[in-house]
Write an enzyme that holds these catalytic residues in place. Sequence first.
Site, PDB file in Angstrom:
ATOM      1  N   PHE A 138      -4.054  29.275  36.056  1.00 17.19           N
ATOM      2  CA  PHE A 138      -4.199  28.095  36.918  1.00 17.19           C
ATOM      3  C   PHE A 138      -2.824  27.523  37.188  1.00 17.19           C
ATOM      4  O   PHE A 138      -2.081  27.205  36.271  1.00 17.19           O
ATOM      5  CB  PHE A 138      -5.083  27.020  36.283  1.00 17.19           C
ATOM      6  N   ASP A 223       4.963  28.563  33.501  1.00 12.10           N
ATOM      7  CA  ASP A 223       4.304  27.305  33.859  1.00 12.10           C
ATOM      8  C   ASP A 223       3.925  26.583  32.567  1.00 12.10           C
ATOM      9  O   ASP A 223       2.936  26.909  31.922  1.00 12.10           O
ATOM     10  CB  ASP A 223       3.069  27.623  34.714  1.00 12.10           C
ATOM     11  N   LYS A 252       2.426  17.412  33.331  1.00 11.92           N
ATOM     12  CA  LYS A 252       1.437  16.559  32.651  1.00 11.92           C
ATOM     13  C   LYS A 252       1.998  15.555  31.634  1.00 11.92           C
ATOM     14  O   LYS A 252       2.024  14.365  31.889  1.00 11.92           O
ATOM     15  CB  LYS A 252       0.365  17.431  31.999  1.00 11.92           C
TER      16      LYS A 252
END
Length: 400
Positions: A138, A223, A252
């Site tokens: 993702f 990532d 995040k």
Amino acid sequence: MDSEKVIKRDNEYVLHTYNRSPIVLEKGHGLYAEGPEGQKYLDFTSGIGVNSLGYCDLAWAEAVSQQAHKLQHTSNLYYTAPCGKLAKKLCKRTGQSRVFFGNSGAEANEGAIKAARKYSVDHYGKDRYNVITLVNSFHGRTLATLTATGQEVFHNYFGPFNEGFQYVPAGDIEALRELVDRHTCAVMMELIQGEGGVMALDPEYVQAVRALCDEKDLVLIVDEVQTGVGRTGTFLCCEHYNLKPDIVTLAKGLGGGLPIGAVLMNEKVAEGMGPGTHGSTFGGNPVVCAGANVVVDRLDQSFLAQVSERAVQLRTGLAKLPHVKNISGIGLMVGIEFFDVQAADVLAACREKGLLVLTAKTRLRLLPPLTVSEHEVDMALEVLAEVLGTMEPTAPKEQA
Ligand SMILES: *Cc1c(COP(=O)(O)O)cnc(C)c1O
């Protein structure tokens, strides 16, 4: 305003792209959030890995509000101190050379893809643009990062999708080796697939990917939007793998609750990204960076050791609970697979008892704030023990 009204108004005017829980949160402190009618929740989601210091950490809130009173935004036409301060810390902590700031994980990954392609075009010409990503990955919701996301369910409705993305199964180095050709520019991966079900990559595979990238001069993009900034007990998850990527993306947990994305890159890749190649109006915003500086400063060795201790406590406790088949992930990025109950049912039952948790694919997922205490881990384990202790086994559901 009471919960019912808040929910009704939201449902009437906000686009229905989310499956929200019927919960309104009004304020928070530490691990706890409160609703308008005084409902209290122990939050093991941290806003999906974002509130790394919990709700409204005092030093964080102080830094953010002081900066808001001083200077809230200037654009990137001028210099401000908080942005450079944060960039320097991130480079020192990760061994990377330069940072580009954006506002989200997807945006950070867009920047990473652009930087990788620029390097490739500059050194090998314009036909070398393919980015290989992993099945079940993702990488975000923008068009390029949706395309990069290696899950067919995301490749609907919004076509035509970008050219130049290919997928290989995670862990299969031969498949990757076969796919690489003269058009390949980069490999992009999460070390622990988060949304894909909290699945950590095998260390040997990761080293083999690094070696292949070195051999072919491919840009290795990791990532770390979910795994980064202390989540796994080290500043980057890369440290667990003894891995030095060419580009690392963060988002995040970095801002402690404010929107930020960061693309960290080595000198080799940074060289091609001169004036005009990339930009963001909000990127490097001083208020957001002031908050992120508090987060990064808090994550010293003793803090990270605490994260690892809490992770061991949580994982040891979880492994003893009924219905639990296995525990995945690293540190405080936790996936729980069950033998014979549905993660979604466990989530709903926990919510009834005031514990907020997440799911990822078929797993229950826990992403507590990194500041979670020993007592709070015990409390969460107690609720989970109660919930799982009273659950009847269900027939496994067909996977959607
Ligand atoms: C959440 C996430 C993203 C997307 O981040 P946004 O801030 O929602 O754009 C990208 N990659 C990974 C690994 C993520 O977990």
